[in-house]
Design a protein around this motif. Structure first.
Motif: not given
Length: 132
Positions: A114-116, A58-61, A118-122
């Protein structure tokens, strides 16, 4: 039959003559507890790893709302280790705290937007927005 070979004769558990069998019994119990703890720890790590791999990237602001460190070890002659965590808050007010590497921890400041990714808790990355 097997228990008596491992722990000695059950009738020996009383008095001083039962001490070797009792000591062996407690050594086996402590060993089983230690091995069980290791197996549970490895199992938990594999489960988290598999859940992260199954999660979509996921890429989310977001904005950075907190940073923290966890220092462990370092008693006697051994060195200390540090874990680094950053808390991100998304537009819907949902928050997630992710472990990050030391170099990323130093580059990201509280208040950054910015935009984070992440993949699950990674933690996969954070792209800072240059907008004020």
């Amino acid at each position: 039959m097997y228990l008596s070979a491992l722990f000695g004769d059950p009738s020996d558990f009383g008095g001083s003559s039962g001490m070797p069998g009792l000591v062996t019994f407690f050594i086996v119990i402590v060993g089983l507890v230690v091995v069980g703890g290791i197996v549970l720890s490895v199992g938990k790590g594999v489960t988290v790893w598999a859940e992260n791999n199954a999660s979509e990237v996921l890429s989310r602001p977001c904005r950075v709302v907190d940073k923290r460190t966890q220092v462990w070890g370092g008693s006697g002659d051994s060195g200390a280790s540090t874990n680094y965590y950053i808390t991100f808050e998304f537009e819907d007010r949902e928050r997630v705290e992710l472990p990050v590497r030391a170099n990323q921890y130093g580059l990201i400041a509280i208040g950054d937007r910015g935009v984070l990714t992440h993949q699950g808790t990674r933690f996969k990355g954070f792209e800072r927005s240059l907008e004020a």
